[in-house]
Enzyme design. Structure first.
Site, short mmCIF file in Angstrom:
data_model
loop_
_atom_site.label_atom_id
_atom_site.label_comp_id
_atom_site.label_asym_id
_atom_site.label_seq_id
_atom_site.Cartn_x
_atom_site.Cartn_y
_atom_site.Cartn_z
N TYR A 92 4.92 -10.57 6.05
CA TYR A 92 5.22 -9.48 5.12
C TYR A 92 6.61 -8.87 5.31
CZ TYR A 92 0.26 -9.58 3.96
OH TYR A 92 -0.99 -9.96 3.53
N GLU A 120 11.04 -4.97 3.19
CA GLU A 120 10.52 -4.33 4.40
C GLU A 120 10.38 -2.84 4.07
OE1 GLU A 120 12.27 -2.16 6.53
OE2 GLU A 120 14.40 -2.62 6.35
N PRO A 121 9.66 -2.09 4.88
CA PRO A 121 9.30 -0.73 4.46
C PRO A 121 10.45 0.16 4.05
CG PRO A 121 7.99 -1.37 6.36
CD PRO A 121 9.00 -2.46 6.15
N SER A 124 12.75 -1.91 0.04
CA SER A 124 11.96 -2.66 -0.93
C SER A 124 11.76 -1.77 -2.15
CB SER A 124 10.61 -3.08 -0.33
OG SER A 124 9.87 -1.95 0.10
N ILE A 125 11.16 -2.32 -3.17
CA ILE A 125 10.98 -1.58 -4.43
C ILE A 125 9.75 -0.70 -4.31
CG2 ILE A 125 10.61 -1.79 -6.91
CD1 ILE A 125 12.16 -4.49 -6.69
N ARG A 127 6.99 1.83 -5.71
CA ARG A 127 6.34 2.04 -7.01
C ARG A 127 6.53 3.45 -7.56
NH1 ARG A 127 1.44 2.01 -3.60
NH2 ARG A 127 1.24 -0.23 -3.98
N ASN A 160 4.93 -6.92 -3.69
CA ASN A 160 3.50 -7.00 -3.36
C ASN A 160 2.81 -5.73 -3.83
OD1 ASN A 160 1.22 -8.27 -1.74
ND2 ASN A 160 1.29 -6.23 -0.81
N GLU A 161 1.96 -5.85 -4.82
CA GLU A 161 1.15 -4.72 -5.32
C GLU A 161 2.02 -3.52 -5.67
OE1 GLU A 161 -2.06 -3.78 -2.68
OE2 GLU A 161 -2.86 -5.83 -2.67
N ASP A 202 -6.13 -6.75 -7.39
CA ASP A 202 -7.17 -7.01 -8.37
C ASP A 202 -7.60 -5.68 -9.00
OD1 ASP A 202 -9.19 -8.36 -9.78
OD2 ASP A 202 -10.64 -8.09 -8.15
N GLU A 261 -4.11 -12.89 -0.73
CA GLU A 261 -4.96 -12.26 0.29
C GLU A 261 -6.39 -12.38 -0.20
OE1 GLU A 261 -1.90 -8.56 1.46
OE2 GLU A 261 -3.89 -8.16 0.64
#
Length: 539
Positions: A92, A120-121, A124-125, A127, A160-161, A202, A261
C-alpha cells in the site's frame, strides 16, 4: 506453529542464487497473460503491509513501514507466502528512496509479483479535499521509477477507495487525472507496458465508479480494476454472497478486474470457502483472481500470521484454512494468441445527485509552468514559509467572502473548472494568492503598505517573465483561469526513486479550503486581517 531461524536461513540461501527475471505480466482485453508463453495469469494474492487498515489508511498516523525495504522480514515471510501458493502481493505504500532489490529478488525467486499503490498517507489524493498537484505527482513518478526496474512489478494503483459516498464523488476526477498522467509518464520514460488501475470498495457508487474510470479515451482510463469486497462471510454461496451479481455486472468490462481485497472476518476463524468460487468456472471468465486481506495480524483482526517481539512467526488458523482452500484451485483460462476480446469501454455515468465527477479533468502538473508563474509575481511566499502559515493564509485568502484571490489555484472536480495553477505545489499556490491580494491592495488601497507581509510569510520581488514564460502567463491571464497550451516541458522531479519537492515535508496535504463561514471563523479571519494590514479588513 512457529517458524524461526530455519526458514530465514533457507530463504537467505535461496536468495543467494542468481535469479532469472520473472516473465512480465501483460494485458490483453479483460485478461492478464504471461508475456512470453501467453498463458492466462490469475492472481493468488495476499496484502502484505503492516499497520494499514483495509481502506488504505494507516492505523496509527502518517508514518508507514515499507514492506519491500526490509530484507530480513522478506526472507522470513516469502517462504510462508509461497506455502499459500501466492503469486502476487499488494503493498500500500513504499518508500521510493529505499533500495528494494533484495526483497524484490526474494519475491521473484518465489514466483511472486507485486502490485503497488502509488500514494502514501501524507502524499495521496484525499477524498475530502482532493488535489492533483506537483507534490503528489512527483511522489507517483518516483514510485514508478523505483519499481519499474523489476520484472515482477505487475502494476500500480493510482487510488484506493477514494470515492466512497455520494458527497465525495468529485474526488474521482482527480484520481482519473492521476491515471492519465502516470500512464503518460510511463510512456515518456520508455518503460515496458504496465497497467495503472484503481481499487474501489463495494458500495452504492459501484456502478458509477466502474463506468467513470473505464469510459472515454483509453489514455485517460484505467488499465485494470481492483474490487475490494467482503460480502462472503463464513458459509455462504455464490448467489447469497452477491458474487454472482458482481460477476454479472462486470461481464461486459473490457479490462481485467480482480478482487483487490477480500476475506470477510465476521465469522471466525475464516474458512475461505469463497476461494473455490473465485477460481471456479462461474467466475474465471470475468475475474482474474484476487488478493486476500491480509498477511499480518493487526487490530482489525484480518491476519494470517502474527509476528512476535522475537521476530518469530506464528501461523494462525486462517493461514491453515487458506492454504487448504488455495491448494485445491486450478483455474482454467485461455491462451493469449487465441483470445479475441469483444467487450468495449463503458459509457460515462450520468451526472446526478449521486454522481458529481466531471469528465473534464484537472491539468497535468508541470513544474515549469508553476516556476514561470512565481517568477512573474510581485509578491511571493518566503522561501522558508511554514506549513502552518500556508494553511492560515489559504484559509483567509481563499474564502470568497474576502475577495477573489484564488481563482487561479482553485480546482473543482464537480464543475470541471480548474485554475491554470491549481496543480502547483502549496508554496507556489499561496504565492499566487499573496500576489493577487497585493495587486488588489495596490489598486484599491494604496495606503496599505503591509499588503505583501502576511506576518513575515511573504516578500516583494520584481516580477518578470520572458520567452516561454511570458506565453504561459499570458495564456493563464490575470485571473489565472485561462487554458495553457504549448507549455514548456517540465523539469525532472524524479530520478532513480528520489521524490522531489520544493516545499516542506507535509505541504502536499495542504488543501485550498472550502468555506461555510461562521462566527468563530469570522473572528479568526478578522484577527488575521489585523496582522497583514488594516486594508484587509475592508475588502
Amino acid at each position: 506453529m512457529r517458524f524461526g531461524s530455519t526458514l530465514a536461513a533457507a530463504a537467505t540461501l535461496v536468495a543467494a542464487c542468481a535469479a532469472a527475471d520473472l516473465d512480465p505480466i501483460v494485458i490483453k482485453g479483460s485478461k492478464f497473460f504471461y508475456e512470453s508463453n501467453g498463458t492466462q495469469f490469475f492472481m493468488r494474492g495476499v496484502a502484505y503491509q503492516e499497520d494499514f487498515s483495509s481502506n488504505g489508511t494507516i492505523s496509527g498516523g502518517t508514518e508507514y513501514t515499507d514492506p519491500l525495504a526490509d530484507p530480513d522480514a522478506c526472507a522470513r515471510d516469502v517462504p510462508l507466502l509461497a506455502q499459500l501458493r501466492t503469486n502476487t502481493i499488494r503493498v500500500y505504500a513504499v518508500d521510493p528512496t529505499a533500495n528494494h532489490d533484495e526483497c524484490m529478488r526474494l519475491l521473484s525467486d518465489a514466483g511472486i509479483y507485486v502490485i503497488a499503490d502509488l500514494g502514501e498517507p501524507r502524499n495521496s489524493i484525499n477524498r475530502d479535499s482532493p488535489q492533483w498537484n506537483q507534490e503528489i505527482y512527483s511522489r507517483y513518478e518516483a514510485v514508478v521509477d523505483n519499481l519499474m526496474k523489476y520484472s515482477n512489478t505487475l502494476g500500480f494503483f493510482a487510488g484506493n477507495e477514494v470515492t466512497n459516498l455520494p458527497n465525495n464523488t468529485e474526488a474521482s476526477a482527480f484520481v482519473k487525472a492521476a491515471v492519465r498522467d502516470v500512464k503518460a509518464y510511463i510512456v515518456s520514460r520508455d518503460y515496458r507496458p504496465i497497467g495503472v488501475g484503481y481499487a474501489t470498495n463495494d458500495d452504492d457508487q459501484r456502478t458509477d465508479i466502474a463506468q467513470y474510470f473505464n469510459c472515454g479515451d483509453p489514455s485517460l482510463s484505467i488499465d485494470f480494476y481492483g474490487y475490494n469486497i467482503y460480502s462472503w462471510c463464513g458459509e455462504s454461496t455464490y448467489r447469497e454472497s452477491q458474487y454472482q451479481a458482481r460477476t454479472q455486472e462486470f461481464s461486459d468490462y473490457n479490462i481485467p478486474v480482480f478482487f483487490a481485497e477480500y476475506g470477510c472476518n465476521v465469522v471466525q476463524p475464516r474458512i475461505f470457502e469463497e476461494v473455490g468460487a473465485l477460481y471456479g468456472p462461474d467466475m474465471t471468465e470475468v475475474w482474474s483472481g484476487g488478493i486476500i486481506y491480509m498477511y499480518y495480524q493487526e487490530a482489525n483482526d484480518y491476519g494470517l500470521v502474527t509476528v512476535g517481539s522475537d521476530d518469530q512467526v506464528t501461523r494462525l488458523p486462517d493461514f491453515t484454512a487458506l492454504s487448504s482452500q488455495i491448494a485445491r484451485v486450478t483455474p482454467s483460462g485461455v491462451e493469449m494468441g487465441s483470445y479475441s476480446p469483444t467487450n468495449r469501454p463503458q459509457a460515462c455515468p450520468s451526472r446526478d445527485s449521486a454522481w458529481a465527477a466531471s469528465e473534464r479533468l484537472p491539468p497535468m502538473p508541470n513544474n515549469a509552468v508553476c516556476s514561470c508563474m512565481v517568477q512573474s509575481l510581485n509578491c511571493t511566499a518566503q522561501d522558508d514559509i511554514s506549513d502552518e502559515d500556508i494553511t492560515t493564509n489559504f484559509d483567509y485568502l481563499c474564502d470568497p467572502n474576502n475577495g477573489d484571490f484564488c481563482s487561479g489555484i482553485l480546482a473543482n472536480g464537480s464543475t470541471g473548472v480548474y485554475g491554470a495553477y491549481s496543480m502547483c505545489n502549496a508554496k507556489e499556490r499561496i504565492s499566487w494568492a499573496f500576489n493577487a491580494f497585493f495587486e488588489d491592495q495596490s489598486r484599491n488601497n494604496p495606503d496599505n503598505t503591509d499588503a505583501c507581509n502576511f506576518r513575515g510569510a511573504a516578500r516583494t520581488q520584481r516580477g518578470q517573465a520572458s520567452g516561454d514564460c511570458r506565453n504561459v502567463v499570458n495564456q493563464a491571464g490575470g485571473s489565472g483561469t485561462g487554458i495553457i497550451t504549448g507549455a514548456p516541458a517540465p523539469s525532472s522531479t524524479s530520478s532513480g526513486g528520489a521524490a522531489a519537492s520544493s516545499t516542506t515535508g507535509a505541504a502536499s496535504v495542504l488543501a485550498v479550503p472550502s468555506f461555510s463561514l461562521g462566527m468563530l471563523q469570522m473572528a479568526v479571519y478578522v484577527t488575521i486581517a489585523g496582522l497583514v494590514g488594516a486594508g484587509m479588513i475592508i475588502l
